[in-house]
Design an enzyme around this catalytic site. Structure first.
Site: not given
Ligand code: ATP
Ligand code: MG
Length: 429
Positions: A63, A65, A145
């Site tokens: 997705d 963001d 993170d």
């Molecule tokens: P995915 O491919 O699973 O969507 P993603 O890296 O985009 O992976 P998300 O859960 O969609 O993960 O979160 C988006 C962003 O928000 C992450 O890339 C990270 O930068 C931040 N993030 C998410 N959860 C946390 C957390 N618990 N602590 C700090 N930053 C976080």
């Molecule tokens: Mg994501």
């Protein structure tokens, strides 16, 4: 982590559009729409998080963001199709049919908000976060993170901006905490699970200090809310890398903290668990399995014996039911399942066992197919069928019955391909 950024006074690495592979063609049209509308209204508009990481790796993002310096209310004024969610940190979700783009205002606080459903929606409510909780892009990068998750793609000039060292870690293929790993994990223990998930999903290794911090703090995972744990486990089960992720979570001790009942599995049951997860991963590449069936796999090793005995007729249904109820109930409590989810898991197992018998009448067959737990049972049978030809025949038979019921035809017009419906089946894969 804002202090950290300030202390280190880090200059970001900036890659010009010629120096990285991200192009606008790789973003969804709706994401571009959101970025450009923010940009034209005079705000900063960055693609953030996992999408930047995935595009730099040549992968397809799950997705998109968006990060911006526009406040949630300002975002909402720009997009009629935006809803504001979250109590403390408000995020605007811009909805385009199936696709949702999450737009968050840059912030400094590294603490993660508990999931709260979406009830905090109210266009007229005052801003939830006080002004000093919002931050600069730099602060926003440092509250994230892992370094590879802290990258930005700026729609204004198509540059990639790296404050936290994510580009170098993408090259090295490592998952590294932003800031001191121990501190970051104590702040939000769920990050330990996320570290393992990313490492397995991306085929990266854990940077040694990050791995060490998990070994030191894995017990803290208990402090995480059941809702967030359930969310992480479900996402891992759906990822197509469930076997690897669960093995990693097990090895770091995280999994047994979250689901202590798994410690009761003997060597054979453990082996069965990982075999089931690997089968689910295989099935998952073609057809996605429902969340309930995926969660059910975690207790399947407890139930393998009673399921096959009931399918063979040597265990009364009542006893099978009691067994299912107690095992599913335990997991449901640990992960705070809704009542309905618990119901689907229980009946999913029960119907799964029933699928191993020829329905007694067309009416009964039709009733089974229409039951809300039937899809769960079919998903379980699909997993079993991935390694078992008799189960595969049974699955084809039930798909046929389902198609007939859905088309309003008599469900049992045709006999099983083998001539006779197999009466006795082992429920083990
Ligand atoms: P995915 O491919 O699973 O969507 P993603 O890296 O985009 O992976 P998300 O859960 O969609 O993960 O979160 C988006 C962003 O928000 C992450 O890339 C990270 O930068 C931040 N993030 C998410 N959860 C946390 C957390 N618990 N602590 C700090 N930053 C976080
Ligand atoms: Mg994501």
């Amino acid at each position: 982590m804002s202090e950290l950024a300030a202390q280190q006074n880090l200059k970001p690495t900036v890659l010009s559009r010629a120096e990285h592979p991200i192009s606008r063609r790789l973003l969804s049209p709706n994401t571009l729409k959101v970025l450009y509308r923010l940009h034209r209204a005079g705000f900063l508009a960055y693609l953030v998080g996992g999408a930047v990481r995935d595009l730099l790796l040549g992968r397809t993002p799950k997705d998109f963001d968006v990060g911006t310096n526009a406040r949630p209310q300002q975002v909402r004024q720009l997009f009629r199709n935006a809803r504001i969610i979250g109590r403390r940190f408000r995020i605007a979700r811009v909805q385009f049919g199936e696709e949702v783009i999450e737009v968050s205002t840059f912030r400094r606080s590294p603490v993660v908000e508990e999931p709260n459903g979406e009830e905090a929606t109210d266009a007229l409510a005052p801003e939830a976060a006080s002004d000093d909780e919002y931050g600069t892009p730099e602060e926003d990068a440092f509250r994230r993170d892992f370094t590879v998750n802290g990258l930005f793609y700026n729609i204004a000039d198509f540059t990639v901006i790296d404050y936290a060292g994510g580009l170098a870690d993408l090259e090295r293929r490592v998952i590294r905490s932003i800031g001191p790993a121990g501190e970051r994990f104590l702040e939000d223990p769920v990050r330990m699970m996320r570290a393992v998930e990313y490492a397995v999903r991306l085929g990266f290794s854990l940077e040694p200090e990050t791995a060490l911090a998990i070994r030191e703090h894995f017990r803290e995972i208990r402090r995480a809310s059941a809702a967030r744990l359930a969310y992480e486990l479900t996402e891992s089960l759906k990822s197509g890398h469930a076997a690897g992720i669960f093995r990693g979570l097990w090895e770091f001790g995280l999994l047994l903290e979250v689901l202590p009942f798994l410690a009761g599995y003997d060597a054979k049951q453990q082996e069965l668990l990982f075999r089931l997860l690997a089968l689910a991963d295989r099935v998952q590449t073609e057809k996605s399995l429902g969340e309930e069936a995926l969660l059910a796999l975690l207790v399947w090793p407890w139930l393998a014996k009673p399921l096959s005995e009931a399918a063979e007729g040597s265990l009364p249904w009542g006893q099978l039911e009691a067994e299912i109820k107690s095992r599913v109930g335990e997991m449901a409590q640990l992960l705070s399942f809704s009542h309905y989810r618990g119901h689907l898991l229980r009946y999913g197992f029960l119907y799964f066992a029933r699928l191993h018998h020829e329905p007694r009448s067309p009416r009964k067959a039709a009733r089974m197919v229409r039951h809300e737990a039937f899809p769960v049972a079919m998903d379980l049978l699909t997993v079993q069928a991935a390694a078992d030809r008799q189960a595969a025949r049974l699955l084809a038979r039930w798909r046929d019955i389902r198609a007939r019921v859905e088309a309003g035809q008599p469900p049992l017009a045709r006999q099983a391909p083998s001539g006779r419906f197999p009466r006795r089946r082992r429920a083990r894969p």
